[in-house]
Design an enzyme around this catalytic site. Structure first.
Site, PDB file in Angstrom:
ATOM      1  N   HIS A  45      -8.434   1.477   6.909  1.00  0.00           N
ATOM      2  CA  HIS A  45      -7.605   1.277   5.713  1.00  0.00           C
ATOM      3  C   HIS A  45      -7.156   2.625   5.146  1.00  0.00           C
ATOM      4  O   HIS A  45      -6.028   2.773   4.680  1.00  0.00           O
ATOM      5  CB  HIS A  45      -8.398   0.491   4.663  1.00  0.00           C
ATOM      6  CG  HIS A  45      -7.622   0.167   3.430  1.00  0.00           C
ATOM      7  ND1 HIS A  45      -6.477  -0.603   3.453  1.00  0.00           N
ATOM      8  CD2 HIS A  45      -7.803   0.516   2.128  1.00  0.00           C
ATOM      9  CE1 HIS A  45      -5.999  -0.714   2.215  1.00  0.00           C
ATOM     10  NE2 HIS A  45      -6.782  -0.043   1.397  1.00  0.00           N
ATOM     11  N   TYR A  53      -7.523 -12.688   1.918  1.00  0.00           N
ATOM     12  CA  TYR A  53      -8.866 -12.303   2.372  1.00  0.00           C
ATOM     13  C   TYR A  53      -9.809 -11.986   1.216  1.00  0.00           C
ATOM     14  O   TYR A  53     -11.018 -11.864   1.407  1.00  0.00           O
ATOM     15  CB  TYR A  53      -8.812 -11.115   3.353  1.00  0.00           C
ATOM     16  CG  TYR A  53      -8.204  -9.847   2.806  1.00  0.00           C
ATOM     17  CD1 TYR A  53      -8.859  -9.054   1.873  1.00  0.00           C
ATOM     18  CD2 TYR A  53      -6.955  -9.434   3.247  1.00  0.00           C
ATOM     19  CE1 TYR A  53      -8.296  -7.903   1.373  1.00  0.00           C
ATOM     20  CE2 TYR A  53      -6.373  -8.280   2.760  1.00  0.00           C
ATOM     21  CZ  TYR A  53      -7.055  -7.518   1.816  1.00  0.00           C
ATOM     22  OH  TYR A  53      -6.469  -6.384   1.328  1.00  0.00           O
ATOM     23  N   GLU A  54      -9.274 -11.843   0.014  1.00  0.00           N
ATOM     24  CA  GLU A  54     -10.152 -11.586  -1.136  1.00  0.00           C
ATOM     25  C   GLU A  54     -10.894 -12.849  -1.554  1.00  0.00           C
ATOM     26  O   GLU A  54     -11.822 -12.790  -2.355  1.00  0.00           O
ATOM     27  CB  GLU A  54      -9.336 -11.041  -2.301  1.00  0.00           C
ATOM     28  CG  GLU A  54      -8.798  -9.647  -2.012  1.00  0.00           C
ATOM     29  CD  GLU A  54      -7.897  -9.135  -3.114  1.00  0.00           C
ATOM     30  OE1 GLU A  54      -8.415  -8.867  -4.207  1.00  0.00           O
ATOM     31  OE2 GLU A  54      -6.688  -9.021  -2.885  1.00  0.00           O
ATOM     32  N   HIS A  73      -4.992  -0.947  -4.839  1.00  0.00           N
ATOM     33  CA  HIS A  73      -4.123  -2.009  -5.345  1.00  0.00           C
ATOM     34  C   HIS A  73      -4.399  -2.225  -6.835  1.00  0.00           C
ATOM     35  O   HIS A  73      -5.101  -3.137  -7.235  1.00  0.00           O
ATOM     36  CB  HIS A  73      -4.361  -3.326  -4.595  1.00  0.00           C
ATOM     37  CG  HIS A  73      -3.912  -3.306  -3.177  1.00  0.00           C
ATOM     38  ND1 HIS A  73      -2.642  -3.643  -2.787  1.00  0.00           N
ATOM     39  CD2 HIS A  73      -4.563  -2.987  -2.042  1.00  0.00           C
ATOM     40  CE1 HIS A  73      -2.536  -3.534  -1.473  1.00  0.00           C
ATOM     41  NE2 HIS A  73      -3.692  -3.137  -0.990  1.00  0.00           N
ATOM     42  N   HIS A  97      -4.636 -10.691  -2.112  1.00  0.00           N
ATOM     43  CA  HIS A  97      -4.607 -11.064  -0.697  1.00  0.00           C
ATOM     44  C   HIS A  97      -5.497 -12.280  -0.467  1.00  0.00           C
ATOM     45  O   HIS A  97      -6.515 -12.461  -1.153  1.00  0.00           O
ATOM     46  CB  HIS A  97      -5.093  -9.896   0.172  1.00  0.00           C
ATOM     47  CG  HIS A  97      -4.217  -8.678   0.090  1.00  0.00           C
ATOM     48  ND1 HIS A  97      -4.328  -7.774  -0.939  1.00  0.00           N
ATOM     49  CD2 HIS A  97      -3.219  -8.251   0.886  1.00  0.00           C
ATOM     50  CE1 HIS A  97      -3.424  -6.816  -0.771  1.00  0.00           C
ATOM     51  NE2 HIS A  97      -2.736  -7.082   0.332  1.00  0.00           N
ATOM     52  N   SER A 118       0.841  -1.203   0.000  1.00  0.00           N
ATOM     53  CA  SER A 118       0.000   0.000   0.000  1.00  0.00           C
ATOM     54  C   SER A 118       0.871   1.246   0.000  1.00  0.00           C
ATOM     55  O   SER A 118       1.849   1.322   0.736  1.00  0.00           O
ATOM     56  CB  SER A 118      -0.853   0.054   1.273  1.00  0.00           C
ATOM     57  OG  SER A 118      -1.581  -1.112   1.427  1.00  0.00           O
ATOM     58  N   ASN A 121       0.696   2.269  11.162  1.00  0.00           N
ATOM     59  CA  ASN A 121      -0.124   2.529  12.367  1.00  0.00           C
ATOM     60  C   ASN A 121       0.431   1.662  13.477  1.00  0.00           C
ATOM     61  O   ASN A 121       1.116   0.680  13.206  1.00  0.00           O
ATOM     62  CB  ASN A 121      -1.592   2.150  12.102  1.00  0.00           C
ATOM     63  CG  ASN A 121      -1.734   0.700  11.671  1.00  0.00           C
ATOM     64  OD1 ASN A 121      -1.521   0.365  10.499  1.00  0.00           O
ATOM     65  ND2 ASN A 121      -2.057  -0.166  12.607  1.00  0.00           N
ATOM     66  N   MET A 139      -1.372  -8.303   6.448  1.00  0.00           N
ATOM     67  CA  MET A 139      -2.256  -9.280   5.806  1.00  0.00           C
ATOM     68  C   MET A 139      -1.675  -9.841   4.505  1.00  0.00           C
ATOM     69  O   MET A 139      -2.419 -10.301   3.633  1.00  0.00           O
ATOM     70  CB  MET A 139      -3.619  -8.623   5.526  1.00  0.00           C
ATOM     71  CG  MET A 139      -4.273  -8.029   6.761  1.00  0.00           C
ATOM     72  SD  MET A 139      -5.784  -7.140   6.361  1.00  0.00           S
ATOM     73  CE  MET A 139      -6.068  -6.223   7.890  1.00  0.00           C
ATOM     74  N   SER A 140      -0.362  -9.805   4.379  1.00  0.00           N
ATOM     75  CA  SER A 140       0.261 -10.276   3.129  1.00  0.00           C
ATOM     76  C   SER A 140       1.646 -10.850   3.429  1.00  0.00           C
ATOM     77  O   SER A 140       1.970 -11.167   4.566  1.00  0.00           O
ATOM     78  CB  SER A 140       0.393  -9.105   2.141  1.00  0.00           C
ATOM     79  OG  SER A 140       1.305  -8.154   2.630  1.00  0.00           O
ATOM     80  N   ALA A 186       2.583  -2.426   4.025  1.00  0.00           N
ATOM     81  CA  ALA A 186       2.254  -1.563   5.160  1.00  0.00           C
ATOM     82  C   ALA A 186       1.865  -2.503   6.295  1.00  0.00           C
ATOM     83  O   ALA A 186       1.203  -3.509   6.059  1.00  0.00           O
ATOM     84  CB  ALA A 186       1.102  -0.637   4.798  1.00  0.00           C
TER      85      ALA A 186
HETATM   86  N1  HPA Z   1      -3.026  -4.957  11.108  1.00  0.00           N
HETATM   87  C1  HPA Z   1      -3.047  -5.762  10.021  1.00  0.00           C
HETATM   88  N2  HPA Z   1      -2.651  -5.345   8.822  1.00  0.00           N
HETATM   89  C2  HPA Z   1      -2.228  -4.096   8.702  1.00  0.00           C
HETATM   90  C3  HPA Z   1      -2.176  -3.207   9.784  1.00  0.00           C
HETATM   91  C4  HPA Z   1      -2.607  -3.672  11.062  1.00  0.00           C
HETATM   92  O1  HPA Z   1      -2.595  -2.948  12.075  1.00  0.00           O
HETATM   93  N3  HPA Z   1      -1.684  -2.022   9.321  1.00  0.00           N
HETATM   94  C5  HPA Z   1      -1.455  -2.191   7.991  1.00  0.00           C
HETATM   95  N4  HPA Z   1      -1.776  -3.441   7.617  1.00  0.00           N
END
Ligand code: HPA
Length: 278
Positions: A248, A86-87, A62, A84, A31, A236, A212-213, A114
């Protein structure tokens, strides 16, 4: 021939019908790194949707395409956008792009993403070089018939993140005066962010960042004998470490703000890697 390898051969056949370009390095953009092509001498772009049987990402931000060209003097293939788990894709499809890049010729894979910071010494906007990973919370992409054309049934993961590549990235960060954290990346399935209790658990397990990747891609690439390195942009602090709710959009906006420096670190690292490994 395994079913997955047949699928891969179809994708590769399409690629070869377009070009005989042979990349040495692969780069997956997380990202916020969407503008990366500006750092390359671009030869060709291939939208994922044009490749028969290729998984196409549905996530906003994406945009899905391969960019072929040169990073410095290094012939490279860049994935702008990834799919991903989750898709809803099977894990073997999530890693199909990585396997295709191996077929194209890559020796080195540079993973970026990210991620949420779990390590309390981290700050939002930090970069973390990935030294190791925890993929135990997602299915292995190697489940099912082994793709024996690519690698062994039981591949070793001791040196999943290549030590020489890590050293070259650290040297680059020092030369560029870009502060660099180090740590363990943990992959969840997503798409929900974690609960505070989950983050406490991941912290106890030794994770420094969560996303998540990436970890599944690293497993597939290592299986195929590709040398791997990776950097997370801490977009974050993870749930419960910061009081703020996660979104997101916030992840995207921090990653966007840090994109310039992230791109410089990645580009200079790949140039240095190109000089050191032929
Ligand atoms: N958790 C999961 N995936 C993420 C996060 C998070 O805090 N930040 C960016 N991708």
């Amino acid at each position: 021939m395994s079913r997955q390898y047949e699928k891969l051969e179809k994708c590769y056949g399409y690629y070869r019908s377009l070009t005989d370009f042979k990349p040495e390095a692969g780069l997956i953009l997380g990202s916020g790194l969407g503008g990366y092509a500006g750092n390359m001498k671009v030869e060709m772009e291939i939208p994922y949707g044009d490749i028969p049987g290729f998984p196409v990402s549905t996530v906003q931000g994406h945009d899905g395409r391969f960019i072929l060209g040169y990073i410095g003097n290094v012939p490279a293939v860049v994935m702008k956008g990834r799919v991903h788990y989750y898709e809803g894709y099977a894990m073997e499809d999530v890693v199909l792009p990585v396997r295709l890049m191996k077929k194209m010729g890559i020796k080195v894979l540079f993973l970026t993403n990210a991620a949420g910071g779990i390590n309390r010494n981290f700050q939002v906007g930090d970069f973390m070089m990935i030294t190791d990973q925890i993929s135990s919370f997602v299915p292995s992409p190697l489940i099912g018939e082994n793709v024996s054309e690519l690698g062994d049934r039981f591949p070793d993961m001791t040196h999943i993140y290549d030590e020489e590549l890590q050293n070259l990235i650290e040297e680059t960060a020092e030369e560029e005066k870009i502060p660099l954290q180090k740590g363990v990346y943990l992959q969840t399935t997503g798409p929900n962010f974690e609960s505070p209790a989950e983050i406490r658990m991941y912290s106890v397990l030794g994770a420094d960042a969560v996303g998540m990747s990436t970890a599944c891609e690293a497993v597939a690439a290592r299986h195929a004998g590709v040398r791997i390195c990776g950097i997370s942009c801490i977009s974050n602090m993870a749930s419960g470490i910061s009081e703020e709710e996660l979104s997101h959009l916030d992840v995207q906006s921090v990653a966007d703000k840090r994109a310039g420096e992230f791109e410089r670190l990645v580009t200079k690292s790949i140039e240095k890697i190109g000089e050191h490994i032929g």
